[in-house]
Each structure stands twice: as C-alpha cells, then as structure tokens.
Scaffold this motif. Structure first.
Motif, mmCIF file in Angstrom:
data_model
loop_
_atom_site.group_PDB
_atom_site.id
_atom_site.type_symbol
_atom_site.label_atom_id
_atom_site.label_comp_id
_atom_site.label_asym_id
_atom_site.label_seq_id
_atom_site.Cartn_x
_atom_site.Cartn_y
_atom_site.Cartn_z
ATOM 1 N N VAL A 1 -19.224 -21.013 39.209
ATOM 2 C CA VAL A 1 -19.742 -21.033 40.579
ATOM 3 C C VAL A 1 -20.901 -20.032 40.783
ATOM 4 C CG1 VAL A 1 -19.159 -20.521 42.994
ATOM 5 C CG2 VAL A 1 -17.669 -21.982 41.639
ATOM 6 N N TRP B 1 -18.252 -12.730 36.199
ATOM 7 C CA TRP B 1 -17.769 -14.101 36.027
ATOM 8 C C TRP B 1 -18.768 -14.896 35.165
ATOM 9 C CZ3 TRP B 1 -16.070 -16.883 41.190
ATOM 10 C CH2 TRP B 1 -15.653 -18.190 40.937
ATOM 11 N N GLN C 1 -17.968 -26.405 45.422
ATOM 12 C CA GLN C 1 -17.046 -25.732 44.497
ATOM 13 C C GLN C 1 -15.635 -26.307 44.468
ATOM 14 O OE1 GLN C 1 -18.480 -22.314 46.793
ATOM 15 N NE2 GLN C 1 -16.481 -21.427 46.483
ATOM 16 N N SER D 1 -12.374 -20.318 39.618
ATOM 17 C CA SER D 1 -11.507 -19.541 40.507
ATOM 18 C C SER D 1 -10.292 -20.363 40.918
ATOM 19 C CB SER D 1 -12.307 -19.172 41.755
ATOM 20 O OG SER D 1 -11.440 -18.871 42.815
ATOM 21 N N ILE E 1 -9.034 -20.208 43.686
ATOM 22 C CA ILE E 1 -9.294 -20.627 45.076
ATOM 23 C C ILE E 1 -9.934 -22.014 45.100
ATOM 24 C CG2 ILE E 1 -10.526 -20.063 47.215
ATOM 25 C CD1 ILE E 1 -10.681 -17.160 46.209
ATOM 26 N N ASN E 2 -10.934 -22.197 44.224
ATOM 27 C CA ASN E 2 -11.665 -23.459 44.238
ATOM 28 C C ASN E 2 -10.829 -24.636 43.749
ATOM 29 O OD1 ASN E 2 -13.929 -22.156 45.246
ATOM 30 N ND2 ASN E 2 -14.638 -21.606 43.201
ATOM 31 N N ASN F 1 -12.024 -12.664 38.968
ATOM 32 C CA ASN F 1 -13.135 -12.357 39.862
ATOM 33 C C ASN F 1 -12.824 -11.015 40.529
ATOM 34 O OD1 ASN F 1 -15.445 -12.614 41.415
ATOM 35 N ND2 ASN F 1 -14.635 -14.165 42.792
ATOM 36 N N ARG G 1 -10.320 -9.245 46.629
ATOM 37 C CA ARG G 1 -11.396 -9.596 47.552
ATOM 38 C C ARG G 1 -11.438 -8.607 48.724
ATOM 39 N NH1 ARG G 1 -13.167 -14.885 46.072
ATOM 40 N NH2 ARG G 1 -14.126 -15.245 48.099
ATOM 41 N N ARG H 1 -17.511 -15.886 56.802
ATOM 42 C CA ARG H 1 -17.637 -16.994 55.844
ATOM 43 C C ARG H 1 -16.454 -16.979 54.883
ATOM 44 N NH1 ARG H 1 -17.500 -17.285 50.021
ATOM 45 N NH2 ARG H 1 -17.930 -19.462 49.643
ATOM 46 N N VAL I 1 -14.231 -19.595 51.767
ATOM 47 C CA VAL I 1 -14.286 -20.796 50.930
ATOM 48 C C VAL I 1 -13.526 -21.919 51.653
ATOM 49 C CG1 VAL I 1 -13.885 -21.638 48.577
ATOM 50 C CG2 VAL I 1 -13.977 -19.186 49.007
ATOM 51 N N TRP J 1 -20.334 -21.317 48.403
ATOM 52 C CA TRP J 1 -21.016 -20.103 47.954
ATOM 53 C C TRP J 1 -22.513 -20.365 47.795
ATOM 54 C CZ3 TRP J 1 -20.716 -15.348 48.629
ATOM 55 C CH2 TRP J 1 -21.463 -14.467 47.860
ATOM 56 N N ASN K 1 -15.296 -10.973 49.394
ATOM 57 C CA ASN K 1 -15.487 -11.267 47.965
ATOM 58 C C ASN K 1 -15.261 -9.996 47.166
ATOM 59 O OD1 ASN K 1 -16.275 -13.649 46.337
ATOM 60 N ND2 ASN K 1 -17.616 -14.084 48.089
ATOM 61 N N ILE L 1 -18.796 -9.995 42.876
ATOM 62 C CA ILE L 1 -19.785 -10.730 43.669
ATOM 63 C C ILE L 1 -20.633 -9.827 44.566
ATOM 64 C CG2 ILE L 1 -20.092 -12.512 45.464
ATOM 65 C CD1 ILE L 1 -19.133 -13.845 42.931
ATOM 66 N N ASP M 1 -8.380 -12.866 43.207
ATOM 67 C CA ASP M 1 -8.968 -14.124 42.750
ATOM 68 C C ASP M 1 -9.001 -14.143 41.221
ATOM 69 O OD1 ASP M 1 -10.457 -16.426 42.601
ATOM 70 O OD2 ASP M 1 -12.319 -15.556 43.376
HETATM 71 O O1 X2X Z 1 -17.094 -18.707 47.011
HETATM 72 C C1 X2X Z 1 -16.678 -17.587 46.733
HETATM 73 O O2 X2X Z 1 -16.428 -16.741 47.612
HETATM 74 C C2 X2X Z 1 -16.450 -17.227 45.286
HETATM 75 C C3 X2X Z 1 -17.794 -17.113 44.597
HETATM 76 O O3 X2X Z 1 -15.797 -16.019 45.187
HETATM 77 C C4 X2X Z 1 -15.610 -18.318 44.705
HETATM 78 O O4 X2X Z 1 -16.087 -19.218 44.071
HETATM 79 C C5 X2X Z 1 -14.177 -18.286 44.989
#
Ligand code: X2X
Length: 357
Positions: A34, A41, A75, A93, A95-96, A153, A156, A177, A179, A200, A217, A222, A243
């Motif tokens: 991503v 990452w 993502q 991730s 999360i994705n 990652n 967060r 913001r 995900v 992202w 993040n 990030i 993450d």
């Molecule tokens: O979108 C995000 O926040 C990121 C870059 O951390 C992921 O892809 C979960």
C-alpha cells in the motif's frame, strides 16, 4: 535440418523435466504494497524481493509495485486480487484484508493488544507465535491465500491539527481519516469523533486540503515517512491498536515453485520480515530492534522517532493511566460487539497468548 530441429526440441523437453519449475515459472512475479518505497513496510517488501531474486539466482524474479499501484489505491480489494491471481505476492496490512477475513480484526480491537503498555510488543509477538496467530493464519489460508511470515506496520498513533488530545473529551467532533474498515468507524464514533473513510492513496491530498483534521497511523511506519508534521501539529501516543503485516502469496503461484525454491522463499520471508519489524519498532521497543539493526549494519538515521517528531515541531502527548482507562471504558462496547464478529474463541486465545508474557 529436421534432425537438428528434433534435437533442439528434445533438449528443451529434457531441460523441462530436469529443471523442475523451469517450464512453469513466470518471468516476473508482481508484489503489492500500500505505501511508498521509503516506508519500513515498503523497504521490507523491497528487501524480500532482493533476497528472493538473489537466493534463487534469478529463477524467481519478484517486482514490488509500491503505493497501491496494483489495485489503483483501493486497498480493501487487495486480498481478492491476490486470491484470484492478479497479484502474486503481497505484504499487506491486516486492516486492509479484514473486510474479507473477519478474524484479522483482532489486532484492531481498541486498547486490546497494548492493554499493558510496557509489554505491548511482547504481547504482539506472543499472539503471532501462539494459538491466536495460528488461528488468524488458518483463517487467511482457508479463504484462499498462502501465508509466509508476519511483518509490522506498528502501533497506530493519533495526529491532528486542532488540539492536543489527552482525554476522551478532546476527541469530540474531530474529523479523522480512517481506512475503509468498519471497526474503525465504530471505534471513532464511540469516542465522539467524526471518522471519514479514505484510501491511503488519497489521504495526503486530503491532509493538504484540510478535508480532515487528523488521522491515525504508526509513527515510524507511516507518519515520519510522509512528514505528517507538515499537516498536523499534535501527536498522541496512545497505542490504541496495532497493525501487523502479512507476507503472503497466491497458492497456485506457490505450488508452481519446486520444493527447493519454496524453502528458499520461505526463509527469505522470515529474514526480510525480521528486518522490517525491527525498522518499524526502532526507538519504540526495549532497544532490541536498534541492537539487531546495528548488528547487521542496517540501522536507520532516525533512532528516536518521538524526539524526531518533536524536533519537527510536533507537540507530543502521552496518556496518563487514568486517561487510558477512560479510553478503554469508552470503547468497551466496540470490543464487546466486535468480539462476537471476530469469534470469542479467537479473542480468548489471544488473551491467553498475551498473558504468557
Ligand atoms: O491506510 C493506512 O492507514 C495504512 C497505510 O496504514 C494501511 O494501509 C492500513
């Protein structure tokens, strides 16, 4: 002439039989990530590709496509594309992938993995090495993707441009913001904030244009690579979720490799993710990540990420134990509701794994 042609054909046939995989290997294997190449990452994916290309002596040629190029920034479609073979390898991730694999919401349970702040990295390792990690891997594999290794990652942290966040009340109406994964919407609503879904790939423009007040993040993963201080002055170190990353491969691609190459690639995944995790944790753990990176001559320039953010003008807020408790209380309903969706057995297994540290 005919004789010559048949001799050549015969040689090719013999080679195909003698060199397993020779006939079926692709000239390039596409790997998705991503974020960009200069994040831990991205660097972890790049290092994996480099190791594979080197150790298979070019038989397996992995090319990394950064910044969500293989899924046009969307993502949460990555898992499906890896499963159907449009992507060969991925460093992804949890999360994705959580919209497709419910169990991967476990590390996103708010104030769960870092419930003991000092043991938070050991707790994550215990999950990955324990029963609950195995349950998450099984869930991923039963949905059609082959797991190779865990990366990270990171925990967060929260950044925003409006105010220092030290209490739950400070979260009120902050436009943040997140995900496109439902547990994040639920968590931020429970805290009184206003969560906004955004890929992202569009987030940095969103920050520049002030479409949102903030985001969450990992710091090293990030925030530092994107120079988040250009948009947000306030950083809250709350470690509310973690993450982890999964290094994975399409199962058909995997079974097309011969056993020798599978063993090489599996080892490359472990070595590359050890390095990737260490860069993500540098300056945030007990010092072992920095020591490891120094021992392999790969220590990055920034060794104290929090100080680095302060030097770049950010106001850093750590939560008091009382405030952490208030955040935990405010998100108790989210943990309860999502435990049902994730599976109470998996959550209990994770609690047991974490209790062992
Ligand atoms: O979108 C995000 O926040 C990121 C870059 O951390 C992921 O892809 C979960």
């Amino acid at each position: 002439m005919k004789k010559k042609v048949s001799a050549v054909l015969l040689t090719v046939m013999i080679l195909c039989i003698a060199l397993p995989g020779f006939a079926s290997y692709k000239s390039e294997y596409k790997m998705s990530v991503v974020p960009g190449a200069v994040t831990p990452w991205g660097m972890g994916a790049g290092y994996f590709a480099e190791l594979v290309n080197e150790r298979t002596e070019g038989r397996v040629n992995v090319k990394v496509y950064y910044s969500g190029q293989l899924f046009a920034g969307k993502q949460t479609s990555e898992f499906l594309l890896l499963r159907n073979g449009a992507i060969d390898f991925s460093l992804a991730s949890t999360i994705n992938w959580s919209p497709q694999v419910n169990e991967l919401n476990l590390p996103a349970l708010p104030f769960f993995v870092a419930s003991d702040v000092d043991k938070r990295y050991a707790a994550m390792d215990a999950i990955e090495e324990g029963k609950s990690g195995k349950m998450m891997i099984d869930a991923v594999e039963s949905k059609g993707v082959k797991f190779l290794a865990w990366g990270e990652n990171g925990f967060r942290e929260l950044t925003n441009s409006v105010r220092a966040v030290a209490t739950v009340a400070d979260m009120k109406d902050l436009k943040l913001r997140v995900v496109g994964s439902p547990i994040y919407i639920d968590t931020f609503k429970a805290l009184g904030a206003n969560p906004i879904n955004m890929n992202w790939s569009e987030a940095t423009t969103g920050f520049q244009q002030g479409l949102v007040d903030g985001q969450e993040n990992p710091l090293v993963g990030i925030c530092i690579p994107v120079k988040i201080w250009d948009y947000h002055k306030y950083l809250t170190n709350w470690h509310y979720v973690i993450d982890p990353l999964l290094l994975a491969v399409n199962p058909k691609v995997w079974s097309s490799f011969d056993e020798k190459d599978q063993a090489i690639i599996a080892q490359c995944a472990i070595d590359a993710m050890k390095y990737e995790k260490a860069i993500s944790r540098i300056g945030l753990d007990d010092g072992s990540s920095l020591a490891y990176l120094e021992s392999i001559g790969k220590a990055p320039e920034v060794k104290d990420p929090i100080l680095f953010c302060e030097e770049n003008g950010m106001t850093v807020t750590d939560l008091t134990p009382e405030s952490v408790q208030a955040f935990k209380d405010a998100t108790a309903s989210v943990r309860e509701e999502w435990t049902k969706k994730i599976g109470p057995k998996l959550v209990a297994a994770a609690e047991e794994d974490m209790a062992s540290v």
